[in-house]
Enzyme design. Structure first.
Site, PDB file in Angstrom:
ATOM      1  CB  CYS A  97      36.139  41.717  43.001  1.00  0.00           C
ATOM      2  SG  CYS A  97      36.896  41.008  44.468  1.00  0.00           S
ATOM      3  CG  LEU A  98      40.178  37.751  38.606  1.00  0.00           C
ATOM      4  CD1 LEU A  98      39.381  36.507  38.974  1.00  0.00           C
ATOM      5  CD2 LEU A  98      40.290  37.864  37.085  1.00  0.00           C
TER       6      LEU A  98
END
Length: 199
Positions: A92-93
């Protein structure tokens, strides 16, 4: 793969290989096969983090629509981190999703991932269990992340207490990775992990 994507990724690939900055950070990239659609990244765990001393491998898939869409990246090496799935390695970026810009490069992605390892974002987690532990039990989180780094990424820190608890579950017929996952999830509380595994 279309020409724009191929030319661009070839150039970026060379940039990563020749970059002294990336060499200093122990960041590398290799081709898988002879096309530039699949790459293998390698990131050293950042100093002064539970990941220090570990080597983490990444799967990087470059889409036909690159650089207008981000590469698909996941951790192949198991890692205990709020923004990376402890099961699938999904990340999750924001720059790998809606904050991607065509000006960004492979170098940006690799450096951003190493920075993410050093500065987790627990309020935007990929792995809710890890994020909860990170916020509520920071000391247990650090020990768990360090333990996973030792086991999966060749890190230096052995935790004999954790190993003993894992062995207890293995003796009960639980598979090693499953035992480690359950204990990590329940903050190394053997009783609760056992209950969860056998319920």
């Amino acid at each position: 793969m279309n020409n724009i994507a191929t030319q661009r990724i070839k150039r970026e690939f060379k940039e990563v290989i020749k970059s002294e900055e990336l060499a200093k950070c122990s960041i590398k990239v290799d081709l898988i096969g002879d096309s530039y659609t699949e790459l293998k990244g390698e990131i050293a765990g950042p100093p002064d983090t539970p990941y220090e001393g570990g080597t983490f491998f990444l799967e990087i898939k470059v889409p036909e629509t690159y650089p207008f869409n981000p590469p698909k990246v996941r951790f192949m090496t198991k890692i205990w981190h709020p923004n990376i799935s402890s099961v699938t390695g999904a990340i999750c970026l924001d720059i790998l999703k809606d904050q991607w810009a065509a000006a960004m490069t492979l170098r940006t992605v690799l450096l951003s991932l190493q920075a993410l390892m050093a500065a987790a974002e627990p309020d935007d987690p990929q792995d809710a269990v890890v994020a909860k532990q990170y916020k509520e039990y920071p000391e247990i989180f650090a020990k768990t992340a360090s333990h996973w780094t030792n086991v999966y990424a060749g890190g230096p820190n052995i935790n004999t207490d954790f190993d003993t608890k894992i062995q207890r579950l293995i003796d009960m017929g639980i598979e090693r990775d499953q035992a480690r996952g359950a204990l990590s999830t329940y903050n190394w509380d053997l009783e609760r992990a056992t209950e969860q595994l056998f319920s």
